[in-house]
Every structure is written in structure tokens, then in C-alpha cells.
Design an enzyme around this catalytic site. Structure first.
Site, short mmCIF file in Angstrom:
data_model
loop_
_atom_site.label_atom_id
_atom_site.label_comp_id
_atom_site.label_asym_id
_atom_site.label_seq_id
_atom_site.Cartn_x
_atom_site.Cartn_y
_atom_site.Cartn_z
N HIS A 173 -9.74 10.45 -14.37
CA HIS A 173 -8.91 9.98 -15.48
C HIS A 173 -8.70 8.47 -15.44
CE1 HIS A 173 -7.14 14.31 -15.49
NE2 HIS A 173 -8.27 14.24 -16.16
N SER A 196 -1.38 21.32 -10.92
CA SER A 196 -0.93 22.52 -11.64
C SER A 196 -2.10 23.13 -12.40
CB SER A 196 0.18 22.15 -12.63
OG SER A 196 -0.37 21.25 -13.61
N VAL A 207 -4.33 8.38 -11.38
CA VAL A 207 -4.71 7.03 -11.83
C VAL A 207 -3.98 5.96 -11.01
CG1 VAL A 207 -5.13 7.86 -14.18
CG2 VAL A 207 -2.87 6.97 -13.61
C1 BV8 Z 1 -10.47 15.99 -23.37
C2 BV8 Z 1 -4.31 9.52 -17.40
C3 BV8 Z 1 -12.27 16.27 -24.85
C4 BV8 Z 1 -3.32 9.04 -18.42
C5 BV8 Z 1 -4.31 11.95 -17.69
C6 BV8 Z 1 -5.51 18.83 -28.15
C7 BV8 Z 1 -6.18 17.66 -28.49
C8 BV8 Z 1 -7.02 17.01 -27.62
C9 BV8 Z 1 -7.20 17.51 -26.35
C10 BV8 Z 1 -6.53 18.66 -26.02
C11 BV8 Z 1 -5.70 19.32 -26.88
N1 BV8 Z 1 -5.19 20.42 -26.24
C12 BV8 Z 1 -5.67 20.46 -24.99
C13 BV8 Z 1 -6.49 19.41 -24.85
C14 BV8 Z 1 -7.19 19.04 -23.70
C15 BV8 Z 1 -6.31 18.09 -22.92
C16 BV8 Z 1 -5.42 18.92 -22.02
O1 BV8 Z 1 -5.92 19.53 -21.12
N2 BV8 Z 1 -4.11 18.92 -22.31
C17 BV8 Z 1 -3.22 19.73 -21.50
C18 BV8 Z 1 -1.94 18.95 -21.23
C19 BV8 Z 1 -2.99 21.05 -22.22
N3 BV8 Z 1 -7.22 17.29 -22.17
C20 BV8 Z 1 -7.61 16.11 -22.64
O2 BV8 Z 1 -7.18 15.59 -23.64
C21 BV8 Z 1 -8.71 15.47 -21.82
N4 BV8 Z 1 -9.79 15.09 -22.67
O3 BV8 Z 1 -10.18 17.16 -23.44
O4 BV8 Z 1 -11.52 15.42 -24.05
C22 BV8 Z 1 -11.65 16.17 -26.21
C23 BV8 Z 1 -11.70 14.95 -26.86
C24 BV8 Z 1 -11.17 14.88 -28.15
C25 BV8 Z 1 -10.56 15.99 -28.73
C26 BV8 Z 1 -10.49 17.21 -28.03
C27 BV8 Z 1 -11.01 17.30 -26.77
C28 BV8 Z 1 -8.19 14.22 -21.14
C29 BV8 Z 1 -7.15 14.60 -20.13
C30 BV8 Z 1 -6.78 13.36 -19.32
C31 BV8 Z 1 -5.38 12.94 -19.64
N5 BV8 Z 1 -4.99 11.82 -18.78
N6 BV8 Z 1 -3.96 10.88 -16.95
C32 BV8 Z 1 -2.01 8.62 -17.79
O5 BV8 Z 1 -1.71 9.06 -16.67
O6 BV8 Z 1 -1.29 7.86 -18.47
S1 BV8 Z 1 -3.94 13.48 -17.15
C33 BV8 Z 1 -2.54 13.50 -16.20
O7 BV8 Z 1 -2.23 14.89 -15.92
C34 BV8 Z 1 -2.68 12.90 -14.80
O8 BV8 Z 1 -3.90 12.28 -14.57
C35 BV8 Z 1 -2.48 14.11 -13.89
O9 BV8 Z 1 -3.20 14.06 -12.74
C36 BV8 Z 1 -3.00 15.17 -14.76
C37 BV8 Z 1 -2.90 16.60 -14.40
O10 BV8 Z 1 -1.67 16.95 -13.93
P1 BV8 Z 1 -1.52 17.32 -12.36
O11 BV8 Z 1 -2.23 16.30 -11.57
O12 BV8 Z 1 -1.91 18.73 -12.13
O13 BV8 Z 1 0.02 17.09 -12.15
P2 BV8 Z 1 1.21 18.11 -12.48
O14 BV8 Z 1 2.46 17.31 -12.50
O15 BV8 Z 1 0.84 18.96 -13.65
O16 BV8 Z 1 1.22 19.11 -11.22
C38 BV8 Z 1 1.59 18.61 -9.96
C39 BV8 Z 1 1.39 19.74 -8.96
O17 BV8 Z 1 1.67 19.23 -7.65
C40 BV8 Z 1 2.31 20.92 -9.18
O18 BV8 Z 1 1.55 22.13 -9.09
C41 BV8 Z 1 3.30 20.84 -8.00
O19 BV8 Z 1 3.70 22.12 -7.54
C42 BV8 Z 1 2.47 20.16 -6.96
N7 BV8 Z 1 3.23 19.39 -5.97
C43 BV8 Z 1 4.45 18.80 -6.12
N8 BV8 Z 1 4.80 18.18 -4.96
C44 BV8 Z 1 3.76 18.38 -4.08
C45 BV8 Z 1 2.76 19.14 -4.73
N9 BV8 Z 1 1.62 19.51 -4.11
C46 BV8 Z 1 1.45 19.12 -2.83
N10 BV8 Z 1 2.35 18.38 -2.15
C47 BV8 Z 1 3.51 18.00 -2.74
N11 BV8 Z 1 4.41 17.27 -2.06
#
Ligand code: BV8
Ligand code: ZN
Length: 256
Positions: free
Chosen positions: A129, A199, A113
Site C-alpha cells: 500500500h 484483520s 505505510v
Molecule cells: C482496490 C494506505 C481495485 C492508505 C490502505 C468500493 C470501491 C473501491 C474499492 C472497494 C470497494 N469496496 C471494497 C473495495 C476494496 C477495498 C477494500 O478492501 N476495502 C475494505 C475496507 C472493505 N480495497 C481497495 O480499495 C484497494 N484497491 O481494490 O483496487 C479497485 C480499484 C478501483 C475500484 C474498485 C476496485 C486498495 C486498498 C488499500 C487501501 N490503503 N493504506 C493510508 O493508510 O492512508 S489500507 C489500510 O488498511 C492500511 O494499509 C492497513 O494495513 C490496511 C488493512 O488493515 P489491517 O492492516 O488489517 O489493520 P486493522 O486495523 O484492520 O487490523 C489490525 C489487526 O491487528 C487486528 O486483527 C488486531 O486484532 C491486530 N492486532 C492489534 N494489536 C496487535 C495485533 N496483532 C498483533 N500484535 C498486536 N499487538
């Protein structure tokens, strides 16, 4: 480096270079890791999730906090906007922006974002997102370009009476329908799917690589760490995006 093995650096075998070069429809899928080298903390960094006032992103970027404490909700986003205004795109963002015109069809699908892909020049892009720099009304969904007052001192309200909030998808909210549809269509029909810096923990975004795999795309992952997607990838380039992507560009396009 074996077919499904992790390459220690960018030494892709000739046939991979040719298969990437000749791809007709490319999707690049990015997460927080692409912005790490710009200094933006990732969500699930090495030391676990980032916290602010003792809360994790999933609690701060939630409809519950927006409802229960809109003041704290806005302070969390203003804190992030303040930090993000001091960072720049890194060579990883810039490499992806340059690839856009190299393929017959190209789409960048980002979970981020922070707006850094657009700042690096990417145009063919969907933001799954949302975007932290935009605002919209919580009630009528109207995009609100300019706020009458400083949100740091006065909570902003829409003429319709609804609270104005940053235009990002909170945990538990559904993704923007058009962006999700475009991303799914592109993942289904592409012949090259490159996943960078995610991730794959957040759904439904994390389904896209599986959709591409089922569609028969060549799957490449760029990440310093192994993820759930590594097993789905034809090749995993272990390293930082800001180092690997410019090298990949040189291997692919040098001398063109
Ligand atoms: C949805 C904006 C349908 C906000 C973000 C219980 C209730 C409700 C929903 C859920 C629930 N349980 C699960 C869910 C689904 C939930 C979900 O998936 N939760 C997860 C955490 C388990 N999803 C949702 O809620 C989605 N909506 O499901 O709607 C619904 C509706 C109602 C009820 C039920 C279902 C909405 C998800 C969107 C959330 N918003 N962002 C804000 O930022 O304030 S998501 C947020 O996480 C960011 O956008 C980010 O991009 C995203 C994902 O994380 P990653 O990008 O992968 O980042 P991360 O840190 O994890 O990993 C980084 C990686 O980079 C690592 O692997 C690392 O090794 C690597 N790295 C590090 N350095 C480098 C590198 N790679 C390359 N080069 C480097 N130098
Ligand atoms: Zn409104």
C-alpha cells in the site's frame, strides 16, 4: 493446542518447530497490528476505526477527498507523519528483520505505510500500500524526493502541473503492479506463510493467505484476536506480536 487450535502462548509442538526451521521459502505478511506496540493506532482497533476531524480512514485516504479538498487531504497525512516521526520499531519488527537471513528465500509483504519495517532493518520487503514518507505526482506519477515548499502551508505541485501527494494506495486505487505481482508469486510458491497483525479486511491484500493455503504452505497466524484467517491457519498464536515473535525466534534459533 490442537493442530488447528489456538496456542495459549508459544508452546509450539516439536514438529511445528522443525517444520518452521526447515522451511525453504518463507513469506511474512503484516498489517497494522505489527505496529500497535510502537503506539501506532490500528485501523479497526478494539474501539472501532480511528477517526480524524470526525472522518474514518476510508473517507480520508480516498481519491474523493484528494480531489475535493487537497488541503484537508494533506493535513491528514501531515498529522500522521508528525505522529509517526515520534515512534520506533518494536521487538516484533526487529524479530522479522532478523529472520530474513535465516531462510533460503524470505519475503516480507506489508500492508503498512509507516516505514517501521525498513527502520527495523527489513530489506527483502514489498510495501503493498505504498509508504507515507514518499511523495509522487498525481498526474505523471514521478517520485518527488524534495518538496520546494512546506506542504503544511503550500500545496505542492509537480513541474508538470500535477498535484504532489503521499505515495500511498488510497481506497479505490489499484496496488503497485510490481509489488502485487511479487507478493502473489511468493505466496504461491512459499512453504511457510506467517500472517501477523491483520484483520484481513482489506482486499486484494487479504487474498494472499488464501493463495498461500492453496499452494500448500504451512499457515501460522499471530494476532490477539480471532480473524477470518484463523480458520485457514494451521496454528494461531493468540497474543501480541511484540511478545510472541521474540519468543518464536528463541524457540526456533536458540543455540544456533
Ligand atoms: C482496490 C494506505 C481495485 C492508505 C490502505 C468500493 C470501491 C473501491 C474499492 C472497494 C470497494 N469496496 C471494497 C473495495 C476494496 C477495498 C477494500 O478492501 N476495502 C475494505 C475496507 C472493505 N480495497 C481497495 O480499495 C484497494 N484497491 O481494490 O483496487 C479497485 C480499484 C478501483 C475500484 C474498485 C476496485 C486498495 C486498498 C488499500 C487501501 N490503503 N493504506 C493510508 O493508510 O492512508 S489500507 C489500510 O488498511 C492500511 O494499509 C492497513 O494495513 C490496511 C488493512 O488493515 P489491517 O492492516 O488489517 O489493520 P486493522 O486495523 O484492520 O487490523 C489490525 C489487526 O491487528 C487486528 O486483527 C488486531 O486484532 C491486530 N492486532 C492489534 N494489536 C496487535 C495485533 N496483532 C498483533 N500484535 C498486536 N499487538
Ligand atoms: Zn508530474
Amino acid at each position: 493446542m490442537t493442530e488447528r487450535g489456538a496456542a495459549s502462548s508459544i508452546n509450539l509442538p516439536g514438529d511445528f518447530v522443525e517444520r518452521i526451521r526447515s522451511a525453504r521459502a518463507v513469506v511474512v505478511f503484516t498489517g497494522a497490528g505489527i505496529s500497535a506496540e510502537s503506539g501506532v493506532p490500528t485501523y479497526r482497533g478494539g474501539g472501532g476505526t480511528i477517526t480524524w476531524r470526525g472522518l474514518a480512514p476510508a473517507e480520508l485516504s480516498s481519491p474523493r477527498l484528494l480531489r475535493s479538498d487537497p488541503r484537508m487531504f494533506w493535513d491528514w497525512f501531515l498529522f500522521r507523519r508528525g505522529f509517526l516521526s515520534t515512534v520506533e520499531p518494536n521487538p516484533g519488527h526487529c524479530s522479522i528483520a532478523q529472520w530474513e537471513d535465516r531462510f533460503k528465500s524470505f519475503l516480507l509483504v506489508t500492508q503498512n505505510v509507516d516505514g517501521l519495517h525498513a527502520k527495523a532493518g527489513s530489506r527483502s520487503m514489498v510495501e503493498l500500500h505504498g509508504n507515507i514518507w514518499r511523495n509522487r505526482c498525481q498526474s505523471c506519477n514521478e517520485a518527488i524526493a524534495d518538496l520546494a515548499d512546506d506542504p503544511a502551508t503550500t500545496l505542492p505541485y509537480c513541474p508538470c502541473g500535477g498535484l504532489i501527494r503521499p505515495d500511498v494506495v488510497l481506497f479505490g486505487e489499484t496496488l503497485p503492479a510490481r509489488a502485487w505481482r511479487s507478493a502473489c508469486e511468493a505466496a504461491m510458491t512459499c512453504d511457510l506463510f506467517i500472517t501477523i497483525g491483520t484483520s484481513a479486511a482489506v482486499y486484494p491484500a487479504a487474498e494472499l493467505p488464501m493463495i498461500a493455503r492453496r499452494g500448500g504452505a504451512l499457515m501460522i497466524e499471530v494476532n490477539p484476536e480471532e480473524t477470518d484467517l484463523s480458520a485457514l491457519s494451521d496454528v494461531s498464536l493468540r497474543g501480541k506480536a511484540g511478545e510472541i515473535l521474540p519468543e518464536l525466534s528463541r524457540s526456533l534459533f536458540e543455540g544456533e
